[in-house]
Structures are given as C-alpha cells and as structure tokens.
Design an enzyme around this catalytic site. Sequence first.
Site, PDB file in Angstrom:
ATOM      1  N   LYS A   1     -10.681  -3.154  -8.157  1.00  0.00           N
ATOM      2  CA  LYS A   1     -11.056  -2.940  -9.571  1.00  0.00           C
ATOM      3  C   LYS A   1     -11.120  -1.454  -9.881  1.00  0.00           C
ATOM      4  CE  LYS A   1     -15.519  -3.056 -10.742  1.00  0.00           C
ATOM      5  NZ  LYS A   1     -16.073  -1.869 -11.393  1.00  0.00           N
ATOM      6  N   ASN A   2     -11.805  -0.695  -9.008  1.00  0.00           N
ATOM      7  CA  ASN A   2     -12.061   0.716  -9.306  1.00  0.00           C
ATOM      8  C   ASN A   2     -10.853   1.609  -9.106  1.00  0.00           C
ATOM      9  OD1 ASN A   2     -14.561  -0.057 -10.029  1.00  0.00           O
ATOM     10  ND2 ASN A   2     -15.584   0.680  -8.185  1.00  0.00           N
TER      11      ASN A   2
ATOM     12  N   CYS B   1     -27.203   2.434 -18.891  1.00  0.00           N
ATOM     13  CA  CYS B   1     -26.674   1.566 -17.828  1.00  0.00           C
ATOM     14  C   CYS B   1     -27.830   1.168 -16.922  1.00  0.00           C
ATOM     15  CB  CYS B   1     -25.610   2.303 -17.022  1.00  0.00           C
ATOM     16  SG  CYS B   1     -24.937   1.297 -15.690  1.00  0.00           S
TER      17      CYS B   1
ATOM     18  N   ARG C   1     -26.141   7.849 -16.322  1.00  0.00           N
ATOM     19  CA  ARG C   1     -24.712   8.065 -16.019  1.00  0.00           C
ATOM     20  C   ARG C   1     -24.082   8.990 -17.055  1.00  0.00           C
ATOM     21  NH1 ARG C   1     -21.944   2.554 -14.152  1.00  0.00           N
ATOM     22  NH2 ARG C   1     -20.429   3.997 -13.295  1.00  0.00           N
TER      23      ARG C   1
ATOM     24  N   ASP D   1     -22.074   1.094  -3.891  1.00  0.00           N
ATOM     25  CA  ASP D   1     -21.689  -0.237  -4.373  1.00  0.00           C
ATOM     26  C   ASP D   1     -21.893  -1.324  -3.326  1.00  0.00           C
ATOM     27  OD1 ASP D   1     -18.864   0.963  -6.374  1.00  0.00           O
ATOM     28  OD2 ASP D   1     -21.025   1.042  -6.682  1.00  0.00           O
TER      29      ASP D   1
ATOM     30  N   ARG E   1     -17.114  -9.641 -13.723  1.00  0.00           N
ATOM     31  CA  ARG E   1     -16.604  -8.317 -14.080  1.00  0.00           C
ATOM     32  C   ARG E   1     -15.886  -7.662 -12.910  1.00  0.00           C
ATOM     33  NH1 ARG E   1     -20.172  -4.741 -17.892  1.00  0.00           N
ATOM     34  NH2 ARG E   1     -18.231  -3.589 -17.613  1.00  0.00           N
TER      35      ARG E   1
END
Length: 419
Positions: free
Chosen positions: A22-23, A115, A120, A306, A398
């Site tokens: 995803k990233n 967030c 952030r 993460d 997500r």
Amino acid sequence: MDKIIVHGGAKLTGSVRISGSKNSALPILAATLLTKEPCVISRVPDLSDIHYMLTILSELGCEVERASGTVTVKAENVLTEAPYDIVRKMRASICVLGPLLGREKEATVSLPGGCVIGDRPIDLHLRGFEALGAAVRFRSGNVKVLAPEIRGATINLRGKFGSTVLGTDNVMMAAVLAEGTTVIDGAAEEPEVEDLANFLIAMGAKIEGAGTRRIIIEGVKELHGAEHDVIPDRIEAGTFLTAAAIIGNDVTITRAEPKHLKAILDPLSQAGFLISTGKDTVTLRSNGTGHPLKLETSPYPGFPTDMQAQMCALLSTVDGISVITENVFPQRFMHVAELKRMGANIELQGATAVINGVGKLSGAPVMASDLRASAALVLAGLKAENSTEINRVYHIDRGYESLDEKLNALGAQIERVKV
Ligand code: EPZ
C-alpha cells in the site's frame, strides 16, 4: 458498516501470498501525474486507500483503468487542485503535491486534519518545496504551492522524529523535473521510497542514492510513460508472521521480500520463534509461547512503527515483562485500551508500553481506531478464549487485502457481518 467476529483458538497452518505494498503503490500512482504518457502499474492491492487515490487521479483529469491488480493511468491534461471531499479521507493524498508542482508549477491540496495515531504535520514537505523555489500559501484549509520555475537545491528533510517517508517522496517527485541538481539529506530509507525512485527512473528520471539517507536528483526536461511492479507489502507480511507467532503453528508467507523484513524477523526470532527464509518466502514455526522483548520503533531500517500494535498484541500473551517504546508516533497506543478490555496487562508510561504477559486473553466487543490497531485486535482475537467482535473494520480494509479471508484460509475462524 461491517464488523468481524474472531472465534479464538484455531491454530494457523499453511501458506499465504503477500499483496503489493500500500505504502509504495500510493506515491507511485501519484507519480503518474508527472507524464502525459500512459503508465502501467501492477501488483496494486485492492484497498479502499488505493480506491481513494484512483478517484483523486480521475478528479484531476486522468484516465484511469483498473483490471484486477493492474492499473493504467494516462495524465494527458491535469488540474492542479485536488478535491477536499476525497483528500480528507486519506492523508496520503498529500503526495500529489510534489508531482503537480514539478509538472504544472502549482498545486493545491486541503491540509490534512487530525489523526488518531498522533500529530502529523507536513512542515518538512513544505520546507522541501520552498527550497526548490516554491511559495507556500495557506487559505480556507488548503495549502497552495506555486513557483515560476523549480530549481534544484540541497535540502535536509530530517525532523524531530527523524526522516519523513511521504516528505521524501513528495520532494523527490517535485525535483525530477527541476532545473539543476537536488540533494536530499536526512532522506527516508524505506524500501517504499526506493521503489518509487525505481519507477521514476523507469520514466526517465535521474536519481541516485534512493534507499540511503542522501538522494541526488538531476532534473530532466520531461518524463515518459513506464511499467512497474509494486514491491510486496512488508507490513502485511509482518502481520501474518506475528499472527502465526501468537497462536501457532506453522505459516509460510510467499511472494515476499525477506530482505525488507529483517527488523521484524530479528525480534520474532529473539522471542524464540523459529524462522526460515527462502528467495521470496519466510516460514515461522511457533507453539504459541515465546520470550519477552524490549523494543523501540524507529525509521527504516529500524523496527517499524506500523508493526508496533501487532507486537503489543503478541507480547501481551508472552510470559514476562516486555517493553515497547514508540519513537515515531509517540501517542500511537489507541489499541492498548482495547487489548486491556480483552484482559491484557499493559501500562503506558509516556511513549512506552510496559507489558506484563498474561496466560490468556478473553474475547470481547472492541473498537478499531486505526489500520494497525485493528490488525492487532484481530491477532489478539485469534488467541483469545471465546469470540472477539471488532467494530469499524473499514479501518482494516484501508490497508489489508482480504485479511479475514486470508486468515481463514490458514485455519482461522473469522466471520464478517454486515451491520
Ligand atoms: C508513512 O507516513 C506511512 N504512510 C505510515 O504508515 C507510516 O507509519 C509512516 O510513514 C512512518 O513509517 C504511507 O506511506 C502512506 P512520516 P508519513 O512523514 O510519511 C513527523 C500505515 O499504517 N513529521 O515518515 O506520513 C511525523 O509527525 C501508515 O500504513 C514531521 O514532523 O509519516 C512523524 O512523527 C500509518 N513533519 C514522523 O515525522 C513532516 O512534515 C514520521 O512521519 C512530516 C512528518
């Protein structure tokens, strides 16, 4: 809105294919804005965040086609203002700023809001754009960057919490079409940054040092279309290996990149789980028990933030005292209160979680707050007695492609229920 119910106790066995990252896919899709020619990106995961990015690209005037994991984008003519309604749903939308500034010399995006994982800001992104000669304006919740021309510069992108991943991506994408040479010091070294640079190089960009702290970009006049295969998702890979560790027995992840996983595999083997790696596979064997750990998160190649929540879930069930310090997002502990509802014994001391492992967790209704916190609750549910009901699973969708189906294929007992 769906919820999922995890019936605990079922051991995991077998192999699972890792999806594209995803990233990595998000900034790579944004980079397609840098050329008028078609770009073909494969191994793009089926996630709601990807869907948001494709919607933003369409709203900016791109032709977007998707056929299962392959996306074709043609950005012949583009607008320079990204629509608030989509941008507010996903912070990573910020990474259309760099390519639009590089190509059109101006871009407007709504400022990211609050967030749950913590503060952030985007000050480092803007510092980079200003160094390249752009003016930065804030109005009605938007940030606008514009420049008559983009000129190469030397920029240090290191902030209070270390390097910035999307900041490095954004400045790199603005600099590839600049006049002259740009040097980014204090650059993020994440594999996702390197993957983006490899795509930009395939488009004709001149970049050296991606994946290190110093990236050198020699500006070119224009870029052409290109094809690219997104790297495997190392966080999804780490999540499955931690799932295997927490409940046992023997799981192999395939289509992975073991060299990107070192910072996750080292603590798992220190905790006593047996790990073997192949060319693109990793196998973890576990009898569901392990040793306590002392861990700190930091930018790559350090232990990834993460994976912090998933590791909290695992160490909550490991006998002894474990300590995890969160150095990247010091407030990123929304999962702790929910794990405690399942019987975990965790004390928060500032940005440190002191975990006293308990023999068993018990199923309970819990609330997902963000992507990785929700993965941690699924892992805890696999180990817990009875059933765990996780609400707001849109957070999981997500960033994880069919997490519940993939776990069920390994022997888990998870139901997805429409509410
Ligand atoms: C990327 O976010 C990832 N998102 C995040 O993954 C990940 O947690 C994070 O990098 C760190 O690894 C994507 O790639 C889409 P940062 P990013 O800028 O780039 C501070 C997930 O779960 N900072 O590297 O937004 C910031 O507050 C998500 O998949 C500034 O101070 O993170 C943080 O403390 C969550 N000023 C630290 O730097 C800035 O201008 C690192 O943030 C930018 C960042």
